[in-house]
Design an enzyme around this catalytic site. Sequence first.
Site, PDB file in Angstrom:
ATOM      1  N   LEU A  25      58.107  23.097 -44.562  1.00  0.00           N
ATOM      2  CA  LEU A  25      58.057  23.866 -45.942  1.00  0.00           C
ATOM      3  C   LEU A  25      58.067  25.418 -45.718  1.00  0.00           C
ATOM      4  O   LEU A  25      58.703  26.201 -46.161  1.00  0.00           O
ATOM      5  CB  LEU A  25      56.928  23.509 -46.890  1.00  0.00           C
ATOM      6  CG  LEU A  25      56.573  24.599 -48.082  1.00  0.00           C
ATOM      7  CD1 LEU A  25      57.622  24.635 -49.003  1.00  0.00           C
ATOM      8  CD2 LEU A  25      55.262  23.959 -48.556  1.00  0.00           C
TER       9      LEU A  25
ATOM     10  N   GLU B 103      58.349  18.922 -44.640  1.00  0.00           N
ATOM     11  CA  GLU B 103      56.879  18.704 -44.889  1.00  0.00           C
ATOM     12  C   GLU B 103      55.834  19.447 -44.271  1.00  0.00           C
ATOM     13  O   GLU B 103      56.041  19.531 -43.015  1.00  0.00           O
ATOM     14  CB  GLU B 103      56.486  17.203 -44.588  1.00  0.00           C
ATOM     15  CG  GLU B 103      57.175  16.048 -45.383  1.00  0.00           C
ATOM     16  CD  GLU B 103      56.853  14.513 -45.029  1.00  0.00           C
ATOM     17  OE1 GLU B 103      57.060  13.718 -45.839  1.00  0.00           O
ATOM     18  OE2 GLU B 103      56.058  14.488 -44.028  1.00  0.00           O
ATOM     19  N   CYS B 104      55.002  20.287 -45.035  1.00  0.00           N
ATOM     20  CA  CYS B 104      54.272  21.085 -44.698  1.00  0.00           C
ATOM     21  C   CYS B 104      54.666  22.210 -43.654  1.00  0.00           C
ATOM     22  O   CYS B 104      55.128  23.168 -44.228  1.00  0.00           O
ATOM     23  CB  CYS B 104      53.082  20.373 -43.939  1.00  0.00           C
ATOM     24  SG  CYS B 104      51.616  21.031 -43.839  1.00  0.00           S
ATOM     25  N   GLY B 105      54.518  22.176 -42.328  1.00  0.00           N
ATOM     26  CA  GLY B 105      55.059  23.001 -41.442  1.00  0.00           C
ATOM     27  C   GLY B 105      56.552  23.376 -41.692  1.00  0.00           C
ATOM     28  O   GLY B 105      56.943  24.470 -41.555  1.00  0.00           O
TER      29      GLY B 105
ATOM     30  N   SER C 292      57.902  20.477 -49.607  1.00  0.00           N
ATOM     31  CA  SER C 292      56.287  20.225 -50.043  1.00  0.00           C
ATOM     32  C   SER C 292      55.259  20.387 -49.025  1.00  0.00           C
ATOM     33  O   SER C 292      55.670  20.147 -47.749  1.00  0.00           O
ATOM     34  CB  SER C 292      56.164  18.999 -50.722  1.00  0.00           C
ATOM     35  OG  SER C 292      56.099  17.940 -50.068  1.00  0.00           O
TER      36      SER C 292
END
Length: 444
Positions: free
Chosen positions: A336, A332-334, A422
């Site tokens: 990704l 998630e986020c970082g 994502s």
Amino acid sequence: MVRALVVAAPASGSGKTTVATGIMAALARRGTAVAPFKVGPDYIDPGYHTLAAGRPGRNLDPVLVGEERIAPLLRHGSAGAEVAVVEGVMGLFDGRVEDGHGSTAHVARLVGAPVVLVVDAKGQSRSLAALLHGFRSFDPGEGPVDIAGVVLNRVGSPRHEAILRAAAAEVGLPVLGALPRHEGLAVPSRHLGLVTAAEHGAAAHAAVDAMATLVAEHVDLDAVVALARPVQPGPVWDPQVAQPVAAQPVVAVAGGDAFTFGYAEHTELLAAAGARVVVVDPLREEKLPDDCAALVLGGGFPEEHVAALADNAPLRSAVAELAAGGAPVLAECGGLLYLCADLDGAPMCGVLAASASMTGRLTLGYRAAVSLSATPWRPAGTRVTGHEFHHCAVTPRAGVAPAWGWRGAEPEGFVAGGVHASFLHTHPAGDPEAVAAFVSAAAE
């Protein structure tokens, strides 16, 4: 019985983090067992709360987990504590843009706790009475909020304090403390807010210590605790899943300075589902744990540590090998960014055929999303509410099999083999069975 109170403010920048963290730390200094909480999806303040209270800082976010889980999560996180201190988010009534859902006021009503309002008093005197009257009487259709007291921040002089106290008295609100203007509490900030407590190291401890000293000297802690209201008996959130696996697969969870964003309930649910959770620091450790069966890469600031992450080629190779073998990988986020081929030109894990870069634009907000591609732990068509919070871009934005659709089903993220990556942050307490299915996939 645990007593609870909420520390809120009319707006961001009023000093509520200083006051809330200072109250937590000052009470802990006196030997009071404090349970720290933060309203909303913020990942940074809870790190400072953890330092202040000596127990995990937790989030209370009705948008991400459902309002029916907020009081049970508070009871779960307050087990063994005497006082629960909940720091609000933004202004008291600020929540989801379209309807205010998830605001500090909303959470205060859900847990039945009184509010201590922190007001930046610089530049005002008797106008404080009008501000307090407005916040006490405003009713967005859900009933008024119980504002029980006020802490004045950035007070200029004893005379200024006396005028402000008189103004508060005009509307019947007790002043619990008055903090003088103080420039020594600055904590470094960056594009997404404060530098995390883990990264700030010894300086973070010093900042929390300074907050505790300031609050202990200028706030009536006994009066604050006296205002806290007993948490009503009721259901307690329990990190349980329907069918935990017996195999105890090893699930690595990224940690350390580069991956600090996560929820305490996530590791609790992984363990409850049967996983043996091992924290791995991608900045320092060159291999995944033995028999690693799955990997969780949460958010954080990998962009601030890009050189060190790139230099750790052995771990990048191990992550790529794990993903190539079909193991479940949730990013998630970082996380990704770390799985991309590169981040601002520096090599990353190369799991995804995508390139990540920093931008000058903040992307922020709740997202109503639908999963566009199936994974072993979430079928296609599943609807979730998550949160997006970054200054980065990934090109392409989505893979052949996208992770999510939002903004009119615009695809985002990547599903490839066992990888789901994502920008969307989700709260596992909102969907414990997805965590169980992830662990089950790891066991297989």
